[in-house]
Write a protein that holds these residues in place. Structure first.
Motif, short mmCIF file in Angstrom:
data_model
loop_
_atom_site.label_atom_id
_atom_site.label_comp_id
_atom_site.label_asym_id
_atom_site.label_seq_id
_atom_site.Cartn_x
_atom_site.Cartn_y
_atom_site.Cartn_z
N UNK A 183 0.81 -1.22 0.00
CA UNK A 183 0.00 0.00 0.00
C UNK A 183 0.85 1.27 0.00
N UNK A 184 0.52 2.16 -0.94
CA UNK A 184 1.20 3.45 -1.02
C UNK A 184 2.56 3.41 -1.69
N UNK A 185 2.95 2.26 -2.24
CA UNK A 185 4.31 2.14 -2.80
C UNK A 185 4.27 1.96 -4.31
N UNK A 186 4.93 2.87 -5.01
CA UNK A 186 5.18 2.73 -6.44
C UNK A 186 6.68 2.88 -6.63
N UNK A 187 7.36 1.77 -6.78
CA UNK A 187 8.81 1.79 -6.88
C UNK A 187 9.32 2.06 -8.28
N UNK A 204 7.24 4.20 -14.31
CA UNK A 204 7.09 3.77 -15.71
C UNK A 204 6.42 2.40 -15.78
N UNK A 205 6.80 1.52 -14.88
CA UNK A 205 6.20 0.19 -14.85
C UNK A 205 4.75 0.25 -14.40
N UNK A 206 4.47 1.11 -13.43
CA UNK A 206 3.08 1.28 -12.98
C UNK A 206 2.20 1.77 -14.13
N UNK A 207 2.74 2.72 -14.90
CA UNK A 207 2.00 3.22 -16.07
C UNK A 207 1.80 2.11 -17.09
N UNK A 265 15.68 0.66 2.05
CA UNK A 265 14.73 1.62 2.61
C UNK A 265 13.68 2.06 1.61
N UNK A 266 13.68 1.50 0.43
CA UNK A 266 12.82 2.01 -0.63
C UNK A 266 11.34 1.95 -0.26
N UNK A 267 10.95 0.93 0.49
CA UNK A 267 9.54 0.78 0.84
C UNK A 267 9.19 1.43 2.18
N UNK A 311 6.11 6.77 1.14
CA UNK A 311 7.22 5.82 1.10
C UNK A 311 8.38 6.40 0.27
N UNK A 312 9.58 6.01 0.63
CA UNK A 312 10.79 6.57 0.02
C UNK A 312 10.76 6.41 -1.49
N UNK A 313 10.51 5.19 -1.95
CA UNK A 313 10.55 4.94 -3.39
C UNK A 313 9.48 5.69 -4.16
N UNK A 314 8.30 5.82 -3.57
CA UNK A 314 7.22 6.54 -4.24
C UNK A 314 7.60 8.00 -4.45
N UNK A 315 8.13 8.64 -3.42
CA UNK A 315 8.49 10.05 -3.53
C UNK A 315 9.66 10.23 -4.50
N UNK A 316 10.59 9.28 -4.49
CA UNK A 316 11.70 9.35 -5.45
C UNK A 316 11.17 9.27 -6.87
N UNK A 317 10.23 8.38 -7.10
CA UNK A 317 9.68 8.19 -8.45
C UNK A 317 8.83 9.38 -8.89
N UNK A 318 8.07 9.95 -7.97
CA UNK A 318 7.28 11.14 -8.32
C UNK A 318 8.22 12.27 -8.76
N UNK A 319 9.30 12.47 -8.00
CA UNK A 319 10.26 13.53 -8.35
C UNK A 319 10.91 13.25 -9.70
#
Length: 328
Positions: free
Chosen positions: A101-105, A108-111, A189-191, A227-235
């Motif tokens: 929940x809340x994690x998109x690492x 591009x893959x999610x899209x 720590x990505x998740x 989550x760390x990875x989600x914010x990294x990916x959004x940026x």
């Protein structure tokens, strides 16, 4: 003495009415299923108009922490009532789809996951000859633009955005220090849900609090820290799409509130400026004083205005598409 507990949330965002009965009252039908992508199994829904011909297909993507089963349905049902076949999918890490929940690492893959489902419908015998539009709200607007950039030319008739996240407000920009420090842990720590929550302004609108409370009742809503990875990916993804705005060549509509605390209107303005779409096919509606959630949280009279603008735009594009097909 303990204060009384708040009442439990209703089973549906509209209240207690059984689903089939409610959808029938709205002159739409609903179906639910799961779709297996190469990377994950995602939850999908469709809303089809009752007793009227289908004008076109619209493929919708919700925003961060949201899903397709709660207040996001408001926009889905509205389009179906206008005569459009609507399809939507929960993003990975959201709603009933696979993932933490809340994690998109990997954005591009999610899209690509959602796109694989959308294309399976878009290319089906039933819908392949109809105009087809992608619609995204908030972070879903970012994912929608990624899907467009991943698609073959000619796949989509147009794009529709509601408060798209193309430029992150300063108060929400993830700390480079935090991302660097967590990155030194080699992905361990990505998740982690440890990123500081965004400093958000209160919602606008006279009855915004009531609608916001309803939105917060969503039983599937992710309410933890980012989550760390989600914010990294959004940026990363927001920077990527901004560098590729000039690759947008098809008609688009953007609705954006001038008081949006979660997605800068400058991103929408930048897309209008840089896209090579014909000038007459670019439409940016800036809604004075309105916030981020134009449909789900703003007062009814304000959200109805946004929906009316969307309807006028897509109806015009579908009519134009039909005329062009007759002339060709």
């Amino acid at each position: 003495m303990q204060p009384p507990s708040p009442p439990p949330p209703p089973p549906f965002f509209w209240g207690e009415t059984p689903e089939d009965e409610y959808y029938k009252s709205q002159n739409v039908t609903n179906s639910k299923s799961y779709f297996q992508t190469p990377n994950a199994k995602i939850f999908t829904q469709s809303w089809l108009p009752l007793n009227q011909p289908i004008k076109a297909t619209v493929f919708m993507t919700h925003g961060y922490t949201n899903d397709t089963s709660w207040v996001f349905q408001k926009i889905c049902i509205s389009y179906a009532q206008w005569g459009y076949a609507v399809f939507a999918a929960d993003l990975v890490g959201h709603g009933c789809s696979d993932g933490l929940p809340g994690y998109i690492g990997n954005m591009d893959e999610a899209a690509a996951n959602s796109l694989s489902y959308f294309l399976s419908v878009r290319r089906s015998e039933q819908y392949k000859d109809l105009p087809a539009f992608l619609l995204g709200e908030s972070m879903g607007g970012l994912v929608t633009l990624l899907m467009y950039l991943q698609s073959d030319p000619g796949t989509w008739t147009g794009l529709i955005f509601s408060a798209p996240l193309f430029v992150i407000p300063e108060a929400m920009v993830p700390s480079k220090l935090h991302l660097t420090l967590y990155g030194l842990l080699f992905g361990l720590a990505d998740t982690w849900a440890v990123m500081p929550p965004p400093r958000m302004a209160p919602p606008t609108g006279g009855n915004g609090n009531r609608k916001l409370s309803l939105k917060a009742m969503n039983p599937k809503r992710y309410a933890g820290k980012p989550r760390v990875g989600t914010m990294r990916e959004v940026a990363r993804a927001t920077e990527y799409v901004r560098k590729n705005f000039e690759k947008v060549k098809i008609p688009f509509f953007i609705g954006h509130g001038t008081a949006d605390p979660m997605a800068c209107q400058s991103g929408s303005e930048m897309l209008c400026e840089k896209a090579v779409t014909k000038a007459e096919d670019k439409e940016l509606k800036l809604y004075e004083g309105m916030g981020h959630s134009l449909i789900a949280v703003e007062p009814d009279e304000a959200s109805d205005r946004v929906l009316a603008d969307m309807k006028a735009w897509i109806d015009h594009k579908v009519e134009k598409y039909g005329l062009e097909c007759k002339d060709s």
